[in-house]
Enzyme design. Structure first.
Site, PDB file in Angstrom:
ATOM      1  CG  HIS A 392      -2.026  -9.298  12.951  1.00  0.00           C
ATOM      2  ND1 HIS A 392      -2.729  -8.325  13.628  1.00  0.00           N
ATOM      3  CD2 HIS A 392      -0.723  -8.898  12.994  1.00  0.00           C
ATOM      4  CE1 HIS A 392      -1.903  -7.387  14.055  1.00  0.00           C
ATOM      5  NE2 HIS A 392      -0.670  -7.718  13.687  1.00  0.00           N
ATOM      6  CD  GLU A 393       2.346 -11.135  12.049  1.00  0.00           C
ATOM      7  OE1 GLU A 393       2.970 -10.315  11.350  1.00  0.00           O
ATOM      8  OE2 GLU A 393       2.175 -10.980  13.277  1.00  0.00           O
ATOM      9  CG  HIS A 396       1.887  -6.578   9.574  1.00  0.00           C
ATOM     10  ND1 HIS A 396       1.683  -5.241   9.828  1.00  0.00           N
ATOM     11  CD2 HIS A 396       1.713  -7.228  10.755  1.00  0.00           C
ATOM     12  CE1 HIS A 396       1.392  -5.089  11.116  1.00  0.00           C
ATOM     13  NE2 HIS A 396       1.392  -6.275  11.698  1.00  0.00           N
ATOM     14  CG  HIS A 399       0.715  -1.806   4.396  1.00  0.00           C
ATOM     15  ND1 HIS A 399       0.495  -1.168   5.599  1.00  0.00           N
ATOM     16  CD2 HIS A 399       0.807  -0.803   3.474  1.00  0.00           C
ATOM     17  CE1 HIS A 399       0.443   0.139   5.403  1.00  0.00           C
ATOM     18  NE2 HIS A 399       0.651   0.380   4.131  1.00  0.00           N
TER      19      HIS A 399
END
Length: 617
Positions: A392-393, A396, A399
């Site tokens: 998940h991180e 980020h 991105h």
């Protein structure tokens, strides 16, 4: 070292700690850099009243301001992460507080920018873009200023609004202090004989207990304590809403919701559509509750029955190296360019991996240091949930990495509405990859159960919060003064609707109407709905990727590289995701039902259901 928790940070292999020296070598260098910003801050004054003089002055002023902002964020990132790696240290905490003051000073000093730019005639501004091609990178920013023209004050008004920012966090900060430090949480005894102080950390830990009587004790004691302080919590939350009402009024919006969403050019109908879609599909949530009740062998499902694992968890442990390998394999479908960024995060010490004394709990990604790289804080303990958190991180981080790499600073920070898309896509790809590699029914059931909790918690529960947040703001906008008791009444009504209370699906006792006092997101100004919208967008994107759509990966990489060069809703439309329509939501609900189909199929025979029920009892 792999998968072991060290008693001290100095014992952790440096490979598993983030390299803050990429930002500043030490605190002394940080202080020198901060002083340079302070010295340059007054230089903004020379541009006041002159932005319209000519194209060169406008470009010079924009470059000067955004140069200051870029360095200020780099300073802030260092102070924050230095503090978070050991929250017991007072010097980094003071550095964070210094940066909050500096940010306010910067915004106040630059308050004249928007009013002066709005004074330009559009025709004149277009000639400036021709005269100075360097202004083109600021077109999106200037367009955003013009878009909010009706909501911008004169220079004096804007300066006052900026200075009001010093007071804007008061309600939230007092909520944090009361919740985490000052509230006299009770001591309770568990069935094992253990006595615990039931603070938020131990509430979260023991609400998943397999012993139902312990869960009941934990819930009743914790929420009874919150109820005793409902007047104080109510005053705090009412203060937060009044703050939002202040900004609605000074910015001249029709509602607090419109004021909040317009900062990122999100139509109000996106928020309304989410709530409408969820309400029309509550039967899917009720189906989830019925499955939980059946698998837990309960006569009546209660609120305190919603947190234990839905199915028996397979105890899988992973070393950090194994987690990296699994994530690489799961995200390989995104191509070599994506994987090259991923490798940098692993090899160049972007990640602080293991828990240590004093380290901030949880996990996050920080990507505001434009000319450096993103950073990730983890507390990796070797469980499957840690692998999903890391994926998940990293979503980020990629991105931010690709946006920073392909966009000038002013366009590098992607809109907050898009913030959870890339991270959730990674989670979906990880789950699909792991499920695709096993036919073991116990492992599949465990993974599917965890995925189902994500759908329930993100899509339905976050929307429940969003509906409540909208309801209480509407009442204050209509002139109602809300108290702790009134907050509780409103929350209980919405909570019971989502729980199927009146349909005898899950019973919600009166006491649990106070849950609103536990939720920090109600101080985030209509942020929480974006967890749900990002989740639905990500499910639709992941489905396109996994279906073999040959065009989606190149378009997705452009999305990751886009920063804030475009508005959020049109940006998603370029990926074929229409957030003003029903398709992303429909895809997500369908996937949730497919997960429940397989869970019922695996545990569907009377024998399997009985075994599952025995495991839960």
């Amino acid at each position: 070292m792999e998968n072991k928790i060290s008693p001290g940070r100095d014992k952790i292999d440096g490979r598993y700690t983030w390299k803050l020296a990429d930002l500043y070598r030490d605190v002394s260098e940080w202080r020198r850099a901060k002083q340079k910003i302070l010295d340059r801050l007054e230089g903004l004054e020379k541009y006041q009243g002159r932005l319209g003089a000519n194209a060169s002055v406008l470009l010079e002023a924009l470059e000067y301001y955004y140069g200051l902002e870029k360095e200020t964020l780099r300073l802030f990132a260092y102070a924050m992460m230095l503090s978070d790696q050991d929250t017991r240290e007072s010097v980094p905490l003071a550095m964070k507080q210094e940066m909050m003051q500096l940010e306010t000073r910067l915004k106040s000093s630059a308050a004249f920018f928007e009013p002066e730019i709005l004074a330009f005639q559009p025709e004149k501004l277009e000639t400036y873009f021709v005269e100075k091609p360097g202004l083109e990178i600021y077109r999106q920013t200037i367009d955003d200023i013009y878009r909010r023209r009706a909501h911008t004050g004169n220079p004096a008004e804007e300066k006052l609004i900026a200075q009001a920012g010093l007071m804007s966090d008061t309600a939230h900060e007092s909520f944090n202090i009361l919740s985490n430090a000052d509230l006299p949480y009770p001591m309770v005894s568990l069935s094992s004989g253990e006595k615990i102080r039931l603070d938020p950390t131990h509430y979260a830990l023991h609400r998943i207990s397999p012993v139902r009587d312990d869960r009941k004790t934990v819930f009743e004691s914790f929420f009874s304590t919150l109820h005793l302080f409902r007047r104080t919590f109510g005053t705090q939350l009412y203060g937060e809403i009044k703050k939002n009402l202040f900004y609605r009024n000074v910015r001249r919006y029709r509602s607090c919701l419109e004021c909040s969403l317009d900062q990122n050019n999100i139509p109000v109908r996106v928020y309304d559509a989410l709530i409408d879609n969820v309400n029309r599909n509550l039967d899917t949530l009720y189906r989830y509750f019925r499955i939980r009740k059946k698998l837990m062998n309960l006569d009546q499902l209660k609120f305190y029955d919603t947190y234990p694992s839905l199915v028996q968890q397979v105890d899988q442990n992973y070393s950090y190296a194994e987690a990296e390998s699994i994530i690489r394999g799961s995200l390989a479908v995104l191509g070599k360019t994506y994987l090259s960024g991923l490798e940098k995060s692993f090899s160049e010490r972007w990640i602080d991996v293991y828990p240590t004394p004093g380290k901030k709990t949880g996990a996050y990604m920080e990507g505001i240091a434009y000319e450096v790289h993103p950073y990730i804080l983890m507390n990796f303990k070797g469980k499957y949930s840690d692998v999903t958190t890391l994926a998940h991180e990293l979503g980020h981080a990629m991105h931010s990495y690709f946006s920073n790499k392909h966009q000038p600073y002013v366009n590098s920070q992607y809109p907050i509405f898009l913030a959870e898309v890339a991270s959730t896509v990674n989670e979906a790809l990880l789950m699909a990859n792991i499920l695709g590699q096993t036919d073991n029914p116990d492992i599949r059931l465990s993974l599917l159960g965890e995925a189902l909790e994500g759908f329930r918690g993100t899509l339905f529960r976050q929307t429940q919060f969003a509906e409540y947040e909208l309801a209480i703001h509407k009442r204050v906008e209509a002139g109602e003064a809300l108290t702790g008791d009134r907050f509780t009444e409103i929350y209980l009504e919405i909570f019971r609707k989502y729980s199927g209370h009146d349909k005898k699906i899950m019973e919600i006792d009166d006491l649990y109407g106070i849950e609103w006092a536990y939720i920090p997101h109600f101080y985030y100004n209509f942020y929480v709905f974006q967890y749900s919208t990002s989740f639905t967008a990500a499910q639709a994107i992941a489905e396109k990727i996994l279906s073999g759509d040959r065009d989606i990966v190149p378009r997705y990489m452009k999305f990751l590289s886009g920063g804030r060069s475009g508005y959020a809703i049109p940006t998603l439309k370029k990926l074929g995701i229409n957030m003003t329509g029903d398709e992303p939501f429909s895809i997500t609900v369908r996937k949730m039902n497919e997960i429940m189909d397989e869970i019922e199929e695996i545990a569907g025979t009377e024998k399997n259901v009985q075994e599952a029920e025995q495991r839960q009892s």
